[in-house]
Motif scaffolding. Sequence first.
Motif, PDB file in Angstrom:
ATOM      1  N   PRO A 176       5.578  -4.343  -2.086  1.00  0.00           N
ATOM      2  CA  PRO A 176       4.768  -3.160  -2.356  1.00  0.00           C
ATOM      3  C   PRO A 176       4.362  -2.478  -1.044  1.00  0.00           C
ATOM      4  O   PRO A 176       4.236  -3.154  -0.015  1.00  0.00           O
ATOM      5  CB  PRO A 176       3.539  -3.724  -3.065  1.00  0.00           C
ATOM      6  CG  PRO A 176       3.918  -5.099  -3.495  1.00  0.00           C
ATOM      7  CD  PRO A 176       5.010  -5.584  -2.621  1.00  0.00           C
ATOM      8  N   ASN A 177       4.140  -1.175  -1.081  1.00  0.00           N
ATOM      9  CA  ASN A 177       3.831  -0.356   0.105  1.00  0.00           C
ATOM     10  C   ASN A 177       2.976  -1.104   1.137  1.00  0.00           C
ATOM     11  O   ASN A 177       1.772  -1.308   0.960  1.00  0.00           O
ATOM     12  CB  ASN A 177       3.095   0.910  -0.356  1.00  0.00           C
ATOM     13  CG  ASN A 177       2.901   1.902   0.758  1.00  0.00           C
ATOM     14  OD1 ASN A 177       2.773   1.547   1.915  1.00  0.00           O
ATOM     15  ND2 ASN A 177       2.869   3.177   0.390  1.00  0.00           N
ATOM     16  N   VAL A 178       3.621  -1.471   2.232  1.00  0.00           N
ATOM     17  CA  VAL A 178       2.950  -2.328   3.219  1.00  0.00           C
ATOM     18  C   VAL A 178       1.863  -1.567   3.977  1.00  0.00           C
ATOM     19  O   VAL A 178       0.910  -2.178   4.471  1.00  0.00           O
ATOM     20  CB  VAL A 178       3.995  -2.973   4.162  1.00  0.00           C
ATOM     21  CG1 VAL A 178       4.745  -1.942   4.958  1.00  0.00           C
ATOM     22  CG2 VAL A 178       3.366  -4.004   5.071  1.00  0.00           C
TER      23      VAL A 178
ATOM     24  N   TYR B 108       0.137  -0.909  -7.601  1.00  0.00           N
ATOM     25  CA  TYR B 108       1.483  -1.503  -7.581  1.00  0.00           C
ATOM     26  C   TYR B 108       2.428  -0.658  -8.449  1.00  0.00           C
ATOM     27  O   TYR B 108       3.566  -0.337  -8.072  1.00  0.00           O
ATOM     28  CB  TYR B 108       1.382  -2.935  -8.124  1.00  0.00           C
ATOM     29  CG  TYR B 108       2.485  -3.901  -7.745  1.00  0.00           C
ATOM     30  CD1 TYR B 108       3.755  -3.472  -7.355  1.00  0.00           C
ATOM     31  CD2 TYR B 108       2.249  -5.277  -7.807  1.00  0.00           C
ATOM     32  CE1 TYR B 108       4.751  -4.389  -7.030  1.00  0.00           C
ATOM     33  CE2 TYR B 108       3.237  -6.197  -7.474  1.00  0.00           C
ATOM     34  CZ  TYR B 108       4.492  -5.748  -7.093  1.00  0.00           C
ATOM     35  OH  TYR B 108       5.466  -6.649  -6.781  1.00  0.00           O
ATOM     36  N   THR B 109       1.916  -0.228  -9.626  1.00  0.00           N
ATOM     37  CA  THR B 109       2.732   0.579 -10.544  1.00  0.00           C
ATOM     38  C   THR B 109       3.045   1.943  -9.937  1.00  0.00           C
ATOM     39  O   THR B 109       4.168   2.448 -10.061  1.00  0.00           O
ATOM     40  CB  THR B 109       2.006   0.756 -11.896  1.00  0.00           C
ATOM     41  OG1 THR B 109       1.641  -0.529 -12.378  1.00  0.00           O
ATOM     42  CG2 THR B 109       2.892   1.428 -12.933  1.00  0.00           C
ATOM     43  N   GLN B 110       2.050   2.532  -9.250  1.00  0.00           N
ATOM     44  CA  GLN B 110       2.309   3.839  -8.600  1.00  0.00           C
ATOM     45  C   GLN B 110       3.459   3.699  -7.605  1.00  0.00           C
ATOM     46  O   GLN B 110       4.345   4.550  -7.519  1.00  0.00           O
ATOM     47  CB  GLN B 110       1.065   4.352  -7.859  1.00  0.00           C
ATOM     48  CG  GLN B 110       1.289   5.772  -7.312  1.00  0.00           C
ATOM     49  CD  GLN B 110       0.284   6.217  -6.226  1.00  0.00           C
ATOM     50  OE1 GLN B 110      -0.740   5.582  -6.020  1.00  0.00           O
ATOM     51  NE2 GLN B 110       0.609   7.295  -5.546  1.00  0.00           N
ATOM     52  N   TRP B 111       3.460   2.594  -6.868  1.00  0.00           N
ATOM     53  CA  TRP B 111       4.528   2.337  -5.890  1.00  0.00           C
ATOM     54  C   TRP B 111       5.883   2.241  -6.590  1.00  0.00           C
ATOM     55  O   TRP B 111       6.869   2.845  -6.187  1.00  0.00           O
ATOM     56  CB  TRP B 111       4.183   1.055  -5.126  1.00  0.00           C
ATOM     57  CG  TRP B 111       5.300   0.488  -4.317  1.00  0.00           C
ATOM     58  CD1 TRP B 111       5.993  -0.663  -4.580  1.00  0.00           C
ATOM     59  CD2 TRP B 111       5.870   1.027  -3.113  1.00  0.00           C
ATOM     60  NE1 TRP B 111       6.949  -0.871  -3.610  1.00  0.00           N
ATOM     61  CE2 TRP B 111       6.895   0.155  -2.701  1.00  0.00           C
ATOM     62  CE3 TRP B 111       5.617   2.167  -2.349  1.00  0.00           C
ATOM     63  CZ2 TRP B 111       7.676   0.372  -1.561  1.00  0.00           C
ATOM     64  CZ3 TRP B 111       6.378   2.384  -1.214  1.00  0.00           C
ATOM     65  CH2 TRP B 111       7.393   1.500  -0.834  1.00  0.00           C
ATOM     66  N   LYS B 112       5.914   1.484  -7.688  1.00  0.00           N
ATOM     67  CA  LYS B 112       7.178   1.279  -8.413  1.00  0.00           C
ATOM     68  C   LYS B 112       7.674   2.599  -9.017  1.00  0.00           C
ATOM     69  O   LYS B 112       8.874   2.881  -9.006  1.00  0.00           O
ATOM     70  CB  LYS B 112       6.974   0.243  -9.529  1.00  0.00           C
ATOM     71  CG  LYS B 112       6.877  -1.173  -9.012  1.00  0.00           C
ATOM     72  CD  LYS B 112       8.247  -1.670  -8.697  1.00  0.00           C
ATOM     73  CE  LYS B 112       8.246  -2.806  -7.721  1.00  0.00           C
ATOM     74  NZ  LYS B 112       9.599  -3.029  -7.157  1.00  0.00           N
ATOM     75  N   GLU B 113       6.766   3.389  -9.563  1.00  0.00           N
ATOM     76  CA  GLU B 113       7.157   4.679 -10.158  1.00  0.00           C
ATOM     77  C   GLU B 113       7.712   5.612  -9.088  1.00  0.00           C
ATOM     78  O   GLU B 113       8.698   6.310  -9.318  1.00  0.00           O
ATOM     79  CB  GLU B 113       5.965   5.314 -10.879  1.00  0.00           C
ATOM     80  CG  GLU B 113       5.652   4.590 -12.175  1.00  0.00           C
ATOM     81  CD  GLU B 113       4.451   5.157 -12.920  1.00  0.00           C
ATOM     82  OE1 GLU B 113       4.444   5.064 -14.158  1.00  0.00           O
ATOM     83  OE2 GLU B 113       3.535   5.676 -12.272  1.00  0.00           O
TER      84      GLU B 113
ATOM     85  N   ASP C 218       5.515   9.260   6.882  1.00  0.00           N
ATOM     86  CA  ASP C 218       6.652   9.767   6.125  1.00  0.00           C
ATOM     87  C   ASP C 218       7.025   8.808   4.977  1.00  0.00           C
ATOM     88  O   ASP C 218       7.346   7.640   5.240  1.00  0.00           O
ATOM     89  CB  ASP C 218       7.831   9.920   7.108  1.00  0.00           C
ATOM     90  CG  ASP C 218       9.108  10.343   6.410  1.00  0.00           C
ATOM     91  OD1 ASP C 218       9.047  10.746   5.241  1.00  0.00           O
ATOM     92  OD2 ASP C 218      10.174  10.243   7.058  1.00  0.00           O
ATOM     93  N   PRO C 219       6.990   9.281   3.730  1.00  0.00           N
ATOM     94  CA  PRO C 219       7.294   8.400   2.595  1.00  0.00           C
ATOM     95  C   PRO C 219       8.680   7.740   2.701  1.00  0.00           C
ATOM     96  O   PRO C 219       8.827   6.574   2.358  1.00  0.00           O
ATOM     97  CB  PRO C 219       7.221   9.312   1.377  1.00  0.00           C
ATOM     98  CG  PRO C 219       6.536  10.535   1.808  1.00  0.00           C
ATOM     99  CD  PRO C 219       6.603  10.630   3.297  1.00  0.00           C
ATOM    100  N   GLU C 220       9.671   8.504   3.194  1.00  0.00           N
ATOM    101  CA  GLU C 220      11.029   7.926   3.318  1.00  0.00           C
ATOM    102  C   GLU C 220      10.997   6.682   4.207  1.00  0.00           C
ATOM    103  O   GLU C 220      11.645   5.672   3.930  1.00  0.00           O
ATOM    104  CB  GLU C 220      11.995   8.945   3.931  1.00  0.00           C
ATOM    105  CG  GLU C 220      12.442  10.026   2.967  1.00  0.00           C
ATOM    106  CD  GLU C 220      13.127   9.454   1.728  1.00  0.00           C
ATOM    107  OE1 GLU C 220      14.042   8.643   1.888  1.00  0.00           O
ATOM    108  OE2 GLU C 220      12.711   9.801   0.605  1.00  0.00           O
TER     109      GLU C 220
END
Length: 250
Positions: free
Chosen positions: A32-34, A210-215, A21-23
């Motif tokens: 960054p997404n662990v 990393y940028t995809q995560w931040k966006e 689940d993204p949430e």
Amino acid sequence: MVDNETNILYNENFPLSNKYDPEWIFDNSMGPNVLWLSEWLCRKVNLKTNMRVLDLGSGRAISSIFLAKEFGVKVWSYDLWVKPTENWKRIIEKGVGDMVFPIHGDARNMPFADGFFDAIICVDSYIYFGTDDLYLNYLQKFLSPGGIIGVVIPGLMKDFENGVPEHLKDFWGQDCWSWHTVDWWKKLWSRTGLVEIEVADTMPDGCEVYTQWKEAQDIVGKNPWPQDTAILKKDAGEYVGFIRLVAKKL
Ligand SMILES: C[S@@+](CC[C@H](N)C(=O)[O-])C[C@H]1O[C@@H](n2cnc3c(N)ncnc32)[C@H](O)[C@@H]1O
């Protein structure tokens, strides 16, 4: 089951992470997404059912839950800043209370028996203690002979030539000074003769990931450092990326 069409964190390179689940990932990744970083690391760490694994600097323990669910390993989820009682709630909620054990403590003063772990995993945390020249010697004693240490850290794709580059100035906090190149880390470990390095590489398109995560964080309004998105885009991997180290205890 998460629908790939609507999953804001869908990334074809991380099929295991896509299931979560993204949430839950937004709320419990401390950098960054662990899950992405753990999945990339575990491609090179041969985890087998029932192995004893130390998840060092596990933060909110979702990497530990991921390791237990995806690989059937038993995980000691060890962290300094996050209370084990909070992590225990998350562990129970995900149904892995018999496989993941939350423990509070400092990476430099651990309560474990020598030789206890088959593998030590450390995701986005090793930069807080692992640059000490003497740390690998301390850490490896907790591994069984032939045990594996796997680390993922943010790092530099090349060294700065004249101080912090202009475009990174608003990104580079004092705690970034422990970011180094893959060659720096390789030398730190290989010269000790304590381990055989199996992998020392960088994530292809790591800065883009990393940028995809931040966006994605921007879209859901959960980006704690909103200025970073544009900075990472500008950097485009010239300096910033992810480093992976996997080594076997000799
Ligand atoms: C950026 S967070 C990453 C947490 C988690 N791995 C993640 O990616 O979400 C860094 C973690 O390192 C842990 N840490 C920092 N210094 C530590 C130390 N000396 N001993 C144990 N953990 C430490 C903190 O408690 C924190 O949870």
